[in-house]
Enzyme design. Structure first.
Site, PDB file in Angstrom:
ATOM      1  N   ARG A  67      -4.237  16.189 -12.228  1.00 36.01           N
ATOM      2  CA  ARG A  67      -4.534  15.141 -11.238  1.00 36.01           C
ATOM      3  C   ARG A  67      -5.203  13.934 -11.905  1.00 36.01           C
ATOM      4  O   ARG A  67      -5.190  12.836 -11.368  1.00 36.01           O
ATOM      5  CB  ARG A  67      -5.397  15.679 -10.080  1.00 36.01           C
ATOM      6  CG  ARG A  67      -5.777  14.601  -9.068  1.00 36.01           C
ATOM      7  CD  ARG A  67      -6.027  15.113  -7.651  1.00 36.01           C
ATOM      8  NE  ARG A  67      -6.777  16.348  -7.597  1.00 36.01           N
ATOM      9  CZ  ARG A  67      -8.083  16.469  -7.850  1.00 36.01           C
ATOM     10  NH1 ARG A  67      -8.809  15.400  -8.157  1.00 36.01           N
ATOM     11  NH2 ARG A  67      -8.661  17.650  -7.796  1.00 36.01           N
ATOM     12  N   TYR A 120       5.693  -6.451   2.003  1.00 37.30           N
ATOM     13  CA  TYR A 120       6.472  -5.252   2.321  1.00 37.30           C
ATOM     14  C   TYR A 120       5.815  -4.542   3.517  1.00 37.30           C
ATOM     15  O   TYR A 120       4.583  -4.476   3.601  1.00 37.30           O
ATOM     16  CB  TYR A 120       6.490  -4.358   1.078  1.00 37.30           C
ATOM     17  CG  TYR A 120       6.988  -2.974   1.308  1.00 37.30           C
ATOM     18  CD1 TYR A 120       8.316  -2.744   1.657  1.00 37.30           C
ATOM     19  CD2 TYR A 120       6.139  -1.883   1.187  1.00 37.30           C
ATOM     20  CE1 TYR A 120       8.766  -1.460   1.873  1.00 37.30           C
ATOM     21  CE2 TYR A 120       6.591  -0.592   1.399  1.00 37.30           C
ATOM     22  CZ  TYR A 120       7.913  -0.389   1.746  1.00 37.30           C
ATOM     23  OH  TYR A 120       8.353   0.885   1.974  1.00 37.30           O
ATOM     24  N   LYS A 217      12.097   1.822  -7.322  1.00 34.19           N
ATOM     25  CA  LYS A 217      13.129   0.807  -7.277  1.00 34.19           C
ATOM     26  C   LYS A 217      13.740   0.613  -8.682  1.00 34.19           C
ATOM     27  O   LYS A 217      14.299   1.538  -9.195  1.00 34.19           O
ATOM     28  CB  LYS A 217      12.542  -0.475  -6.694  1.00 34.19           C
ATOM     29  CG  LYS A 217      11.634  -0.239  -5.440  1.00 34.19           C
ATOM     30  CD  LYS A 217      12.376   0.265  -4.235  1.00 34.19           C
ATOM     31  CE  LYS A 217      11.494   0.737  -3.081  1.00 34.19           C
ATOM     32  NZ  LYS A 217      10.518  -0.219  -2.586  1.00 34.19           N
TER      33      LYS A 217
HETATM   34  C1  LIG Z   1       9.254  -0.112  -1.791  1.00 28.58           C
HETATM   35  C2  LIG Z   1       8.162  -1.056  -2.025  1.00 28.58           C
HETATM   36  C3  LIG Z   1       6.821  -0.637  -2.014  1.00 28.58           C
HETATM   37  C4  LIG Z   1       6.415   0.780  -1.704  1.00 28.58           C
HETATM   38  O1  LIG Z   1       6.843   1.661  -2.700  1.00 28.58           O
HETATM   39  P1  LIG Z   1       7.148   3.229  -2.433  1.00 28.58           P
HETATM   40  O2  LIG Z   1       7.550   3.722  -3.776  1.00 28.58           O
HETATM   41  O3  LIG Z   1       8.257   3.284  -1.413  1.00 28.58           O
HETATM   42  O4  LIG Z   1       5.900   3.843  -1.917  1.00 28.58           O
HETATM   43  C5  LIG Z   1       5.849  -1.580  -2.288  1.00 28.58           C
HETATM   44  N1  LIG Z   1       6.161  -2.868  -2.545  1.00 28.58           N
HETATM   45  C6  LIG Z   1       7.436  -3.309  -2.548  1.00 28.58           C
HETATM   46  C7  LIG Z   1       7.718  -4.750  -2.824  1.00 28.58           C
HETATM   47  C8  LIG Z   1       8.486  -2.423  -2.275  1.00 28.58           C
HETATM   48  O5  LIG Z   1       9.752  -2.871  -2.266  1.00 28.58           O
END
Ligand SMILES: *Cc1c(COP(=O)(O)O)cnc(C)c1O
Length: 422
Positions: A67, A120, A217
């Site tokens: 952790r 977001y 992403k």
């Molecule tokens: C998807 C996204 C997040 C959140 O990320 P997760 O991995 O889904 O928790 C934060 N900021 C932006 C710009 C995003 O596109």
């Protein structure tokens, strides 16, 4: 507590982006394994009680519980820090885990965040509905207006927070201009760099204190994991690790996920070159189409952010042999027929998938007002610049002509395009 590992590494710090994305932070194991082993272990045995105590005191480097730190995650953290030009980084179970761990570490009741108008959806919900419950104040400011930002700073302001390009409407914020004021006023600047990736924009080199990412992403890049990464100074990252991550959220990245992200990051430059080139072509085709009202893409000359994009979004160093068009893989657009036309269009697609998330090899399309940004009320969306007709497209890595043909098929399905009454 530090996860410092003193293995002798091949120093890639003066090499190109792609080289660092493949090699930085590597720590050879005793077999010389090319790909780092995945250390699926929760705990690590101490040689003596005294050694364990010294590690807990932070006097002795090493891993003692996953952790806090893990050898596989540690290599990813070093590699990602190198790509962002940061001293250190920490991995998280999700982008939201990283954002929550960061803000909870830095804020106390009574403190104020200045956040950009466009965020977001879950970041907005975390601030608006989460942090406010604990006495943190949020002030939303259009950070494209640098003077408005400076005027909004109060004695309680501790953090300025923004995305560039912003999810979902593609607005850009001038990182250097905002961070210069933040520094002069003693604020911590936090930039969500998910849309650009460090290949196109390196906020820390432009003066930011912390960079946060949804590694779900482009960094992971294959649509098969959920993860977050945060980078910054060694001092801030140690605090975020031991306060925000270890004690407050526990939003720990799995070693297996770290392995998957490292695999994805090896092709980050190649993938981004293709995402950018195809998105530029698609943005131009959409803008020329009679059913389209407006396209939001910083590569277009019609974009009010085009000049800022040329200043702030460009590939790192001389390593790239890519497309020469580097404005990211995300496009937003509005149709003349509004969201009704948008539903018809999206429902007529077959190659481009109706799905949230972004940065995958697969092209994805979605409607922010009813999906990723549904955590805003209609009034909040209106005042935060997120229109109900907006459609968000993540341009994938398929053959560019096939993506375009599917989108054109969708646009042809709109009644006004068939000469029928809308
Ligand atoms: C998807 C996204 C997040 C959140 O990320 P997760 O991995 O889904 O928790 C934060 N900021 C932006 C710009 C995003 O596109």
């Amino acid at each position: 507590m530090s996860s410092v590992n003193d293995h002798k590494n091949h120093d890639t710090s003066n090499m190109g982006f792609a080289t660092q994305a493949i090699h930085a932070g590597a720590t050879p194991d005793q077999y010389g394994a090319l790909v780092p082993p995945v250390y699926m272990t929760s705990t690590f045995a101490f040689e003596t009680v005294e050694q364990g105590a010294a590690m807990f005191e932070g006097e002795l480097a090493g891993h003692f519980y996953s952790r806090v730190s893990n050898p596989t995650v540690d290599i990813l953290e070093r590699r990602f820090a190198a790509l962002e030009g940061a001293a250190a980084a920490v991995g998280f179970a999700s982008g939201m885990g990283g954002i929550a761990s960061t803000l909870w570490t830095l804020l106390s009741a009574g403190d104020e965040i200045i956040a950009d108008e466009t965020l977001y959806g879950c970041t907005f919900a975390f601030m608006e509905h989460g942090l406010t419950k604990f006495g943190v104040k949020i002030k939303y400011v259009d950070l494209q207006n640098v003077d408005a930002f400076e005027a909004a700073i109060s004695a309680d302001t501790k953090i300025v927070y923004f995305e560039t390009p912003a999810n979902p409407n593609m607005r850009l914020v001038d990182i250097a201009a905002i961070c210069e004021i933040a520094k002069a006023k003693g604020l911590t600047s936090v930039v969500d760099n998910t849309y650009s990736t460090p290949y196109l924009t390196r906020p820390i080199e432009l003066g930011a204190d912390l960079v946060v990412h949804s590694a779900t992403k482009y960094l992971g890049g294959h649509g098969d994991l959920i993860a977050g990464l945060v980078a910054g100074s060694a001092e801030l990252m140690l605090r975020i690790r031991v306060e925000g991550l270890k004690d407050m959220t526990g939003a720990v990245m799995s070693p297996l996920t770290a392995h998957q992200i490292m695999r994805g990051m090896k092709t980050l430059e190649l993938r981004m070159d293709r995402h950018c080139a195809t998105a530029m072509m698609i943005a131009e085709e959409l803008e020329a189409h009679p059913a389209v009202q407006q396209v939001f893409y910083p590569g277009l000359k019609s974009s009010p952010d085009h000049r800022l994009a040329l200043k702030q979004m460009y590939p790192k160093g001389i390593s790239s042999l890519g497309s020469g068009r580097y404005f990211g893989g995300m496009i937003a657009f509005e149709l003349k027929g509004g969201i009704e036309a948008g539903r018809t269009m999206m429902n007529a697609l077959s190659l481009v998938k109706r799905a949230v998330s972004l940065g995958d090899p697969d092209s994805l399309i979605q409607h922010p007002a009813s999906m990723t940004h549904a955590s805003y009320t209609p009034e909040e969306r209106a005042s935060h610049g997120i229109t109900d007709g907006l459609i968000r497209l993540s341009v994938g890595l398929e053959t560019p002509a096939d993506i375009l043909a599917d989108l054109m098929k969708g646009l042809e399905a709109i009644p006004i395009m068939q000469g029928k009454a809308a």
